[in-house]
Design an enzyme around this catalytic site. Sequence first.
Site, short mmCIF file in Angstrom:
data_model
loop_
_atom_site.label_atom_id
_atom_site.label_comp_id
_atom_site.label_asym_id
_atom_site.label_seq_id
_atom_site.Cartn_x
_atom_site.Cartn_y
_atom_site.Cartn_z
N ARG A 178 73.35 -7.25 4.96
CA ARG A 178 72.13 -7.90 5.45
C ARG A 178 70.92 -7.08 5.01
O ARG A 178 70.50 -6.15 5.70
CB ARG A 178 72.15 -8.02 6.97
CG ARG A 178 73.17 -9.00 7.52
CD ARG A 178 73.05 -9.15 9.04
NE ARG A 178 73.74 -10.31 9.55
CZ ARG A 178 74.98 -10.32 10.04
NH1 ARG A 178 75.67 -9.20 10.09
NH2 ARG A 178 75.52 -11.44 10.48
N ARG A 183 71.07 -20.18 18.84
CA ARG A 183 72.00 -19.06 18.97
C ARG A 183 71.47 -17.92 19.82
O ARG A 183 72.22 -17.03 20.23
CB ARG A 183 72.40 -18.54 17.58
CG ARG A 183 71.25 -17.98 16.78
CD ARG A 183 71.64 -17.76 15.33
NE ARG A 183 72.19 -16.44 15.09
CZ ARG A 183 72.52 -15.98 13.88
NH1 ARG A 183 72.38 -16.75 12.81
NH2 ARG A 183 73.00 -14.79 13.71
N ASN A 223 77.75 -18.37 12.02
CA ASN A 223 76.83 -18.24 13.16
C ASN A 223 75.77 -19.33 13.09
O ASN A 223 75.54 -20.08 14.04
CB ASN A 223 76.13 -16.88 13.17
CG ASN A 223 77.11 -15.73 13.03
OD1 ASN A 223 78.24 -15.86 13.45
ND2 ASN A 223 76.68 -14.64 12.45
N ASP A 224 75.12 -19.40 11.93
CA ASP A 224 74.09 -20.43 11.80
C ASP A 224 74.70 -21.82 11.69
O ASP A 224 74.15 -22.79 12.22
CB ASP A 224 73.19 -20.14 10.60
CG ASP A 224 72.11 -19.15 10.96
OD1 ASP A 224 71.50 -19.33 12.03
OD2 ASP A 224 71.90 -18.19 10.22
N CYS A 280 81.61 -15.12 6.52
CA CYS A 280 81.05 -13.84 6.95
C CYS A 280 80.35 -13.94 8.30
O CYS A 280 79.63 -13.05 8.71
CB CYS A 280 80.09 -13.29 5.90
SG CYS A 280 78.72 -14.38 5.54
N ARG A 292 72.92 -10.01 0.33
CA ARG A 292 72.22 -11.25 0.63
C ARG A 292 70.73 -11.04 0.40
O ARG A 292 70.18 -10.02 0.83
CB ARG A 292 72.48 -11.65 2.08
CG ARG A 292 71.65 -12.84 2.51
CD ARG A 292 72.09 -13.36 3.83
NE ARG A 292 71.67 -12.52 4.94
CZ ARG A 292 72.03 -12.75 6.20
NH1 ARG A 292 72.84 -13.77 6.49
NH2 ARG A 292 71.63 -11.97 7.17
N HIS A 302 70.73 -11.66 16.57
CA HIS A 302 70.95 -10.66 15.54
C HIS A 302 71.10 -9.25 16.11
O HIS A 302 71.84 -8.44 15.57
CB HIS A 302 69.84 -10.73 14.49
CG HIS A 302 70.11 -11.83 13.53
ND1 HIS A 302 69.57 -13.08 13.67
CD2 HIS A 302 70.94 -11.89 12.46
CE1 HIS A 302 70.03 -13.85 12.71
NE2 HIS A 302 70.85 -13.17 11.96
N GLU A 307 75.54 -22.52 5.54
CA GLU A 307 75.23 -22.29 6.96
C GLU A 307 74.37 -23.38 7.58
O GLU A 307 73.94 -23.25 8.72
CB GLU A 307 74.65 -20.89 7.19
CG GLU A 307 73.53 -20.47 6.27
CD GLU A 307 73.06 -19.03 6.55
OE1 GLU A 307 73.54 -18.38 7.49
OE2 GLU A 307 72.19 -18.57 5.79
C1 PEP Z 1 75.63 -16.46 9.77
O1 PEP Z 1 74.67 -17.19 9.99
O2 PEP Z 1 76.80 -16.71 10.11
C2 PEP Z 1 75.43 -15.19 9.06
C3 PEP Z 1 76.44 -14.47 8.66
O3 PEP Z 1 74.15 -14.78 8.90
P1 PEP Z 1 73.24 -14.18 10.06
O4 PEP Z 1 74.10 -13.97 11.28
O5 PEP Z 1 72.69 -12.91 9.55
O6 PEP Z 1 72.23 -15.23 10.25
MG MG Z 2 72.79 -16.87 8.97
#
Ligand code: PEP
Ligand code: MG
Length: 752
Positions: free
Chosen positions: A466, A634, A623-624, A671, A502, A359, A600
């Site tokens: 976020r 990650r 991402n998740d 996103c 979110r 993050h 996700e």
């Molecule tokens: C994701 O998981 O792709 C996402 C946008 O949320 P974050 O990166 O804040 O976990």
């Molecule tokens: Mg996420």
Amino acid sequence: MLDLLRNITQEVNAAPSLQEAMDLVVLRVCESMSVKVCSLYLRDEGERFVLRATKGLNKSAIGSVSMTQNQGLVGYVAKRGEAINLENAEVHSRYLYFPETGEERFASFLGVPVIHQRIVLGVLAVQQSQRRRFDESEEALLLTLSAQLSGIIAHAKATGDLELYTEESADARFKGMPGVYGIAIGQAVVYSPTADLTSVPFQRIEDIDKEIAFFHEALTVTREEIKALGDKLQDRLTTKERALFDVYSAMLDDTSMIREVKAIIRKSIAAPYAWSQVILKHVQTFSTMHDPYLRERSADMRDLGRRVLAYLQQSVEKERTYPDNTILVGDELTASVLGEIPQDKLVGLVSVKGSANSHMAILAKTMGIPTVMGAADLPFTQIDGSPTIVDGYRGTVYINPNDDVVAEFKALLREDEAIVKKYESLRDLPCETLDKHRVPLWVNTGLMADVTRSIQRGAEGVGLYRTEVPFLLRDSFPTESEQSNIYREQLAAFAPHAVTMRTLDIGGDKPLSYFPIKEANPFLGWRGIRITLDHPEIFLAQIRAMMRASEGLDNLRIMLPMVSAIPELEEAQVLIRRAYNELVEEGLMIEMPPVGVMIEVPAAVYQAREIAARSDFLSVGSNDLTQYLLAVDRNNAQVAGLFNSYHPAVLQALKVVVASAHSQDTPVSICGEMAGEPGSAILLMAMGFDVLSMNSTNLPKIKSVIRTITLEQAESLLEQVLLLPDAQAVSECVNNALTEFGFASRPKSLMI
Ligand code: PEP
Ligand code: MG
């Protein structure tokens, strides 16, 4: 064996230099395996394996005896990358005799490779005169030791390289991973979390007497604190527990330890560093003692060390100033650390731990700060104040670069700026393909600073705000009205465009200091919606704050993170409806905002149709989703090479989500970081995503690539890549296509 291994690795870890670390390794191996000879060979720049430490062979051979991987038994171990265990080495075809080692004819040989991140760094070998094959337990011991030591040796080697630099004026460079693309030239400022003994930066001071007085003051204050604490708890403590306070006081009065610290300070070295080094040395000594009572004292020593250090650091922190071109360097930089540094001074970031998907890196991306992540071998405590270059394109950090390197990077920086300028000229043009297919580009935000940047770059909405970011930057939960003020700023800045907020997504790698969660597997644990449903008071306050903030603007959308089952969505919807009804009853003039779900986790992919039927929109958190589909943390630099959203499994999952959403006439956006990467943005557009949401830094680049191609070209590229078997093949295919389309997103010399 475990104790033995632990002791050796601890000792080696604490060795002050690479040579001492290597000398210790060979000595301890000889002692623990009762062999006559142990030698360590390390690979040099010219691919030769050079004898770097030995016990039992002639010491004068160190540095001069060497071989390629095609010579000798040591070379053979390196070439094969596995252990070689020979009862009679002399008869082996690869046996090579080096007279300068003073080697008597040793009969048996056992050599194991030292491998770090798949690369053979060296070879650790033992020999003995008696003709006897080393048994399995000996082989296992040497292999285990070598595996444990490889990271330490790699790190020590890198540190050694840096030491070499200062003496010989060569520049030092360290590999990590690209975190945020871009180049920064500046000065390293080492960030060390308060009272962390292992990350105190080496700093020089001018006024020695003042520093010594400051050190004494810290001791006095800590002594008083401990005494006060002891007095306060007097009645509640047993005699044994009370004795602990005496132990602490005695440690603080230990004149020899104080003398050691002062001797370091007298070399013009700052007190916090001097203190941490002495404490760590003593902790080390205690922890390797056989007597359990004394061994336990290492914990006391560490605790005491941290108390004094905290005092020393707090006082220094107050005076801390940041140079204009600060490159912040730390063991594990976090999202909240970013908020502490004046934004106008920060030009680059380097984190020893973490990866591009952490993050912190994502936040850095929204701020457009060139970043290198996972620079595991960077001796970060030693570089405070050093001239530094961050090459975020290739994931390299340069410490004390020479004039040629600086000139080269200054030229790259100019090229980089020219590319950014070119993109800026697209600001008022629509995001559409050559054949007029429109793709709305939205932004991901977290800080207020993102808002101005996003609007400047022509964002058409916010696809992910976020909300945890303002929570991470505070010492306690913000109240409903505090939240409402923060949210109002975001909503007002973008109105009439939509802002997707979110709900609180904490847990995983986003712990709140004031809401600690202890879990063995945080990413599979209490995260996102799971926490907020368990704490409806937190959830409801946040929802109410969002809705209050939207009064008169009505551009709010609410999005739920980490949903893995329909009941979670339904429970959240009930709470959201309740908050809405309450506010309307209170007289607020608001509309019920659309409520959407993040896709996700794999479970949500397979239920995307059912989720879409029950919600107003979907948004993929790639991402998740990548993390959970590929089972790759990650944050973990060690496996970062496996984290790849071009993995065919990820691409197939994304297609399923789009089809499922559209089957229910539910719009779907994305996103995650994929949307801000030119190659994947094309694929996502071809898949049919209705909106791409990304950090504002990447937005102009994505607009540029989309304006370079036709939808048809994108669709045929997608068709092609969906037939490919692995991420590497997809990546090559996409990069070739980008080159064919004539798209460049980084300085030419950095194209790979
Ligand atoms: C994701 O998981 O792709 C996402 C946008 O949320 P974050 O990166 O804040 O976990
Ligand atoms: Mg996420």
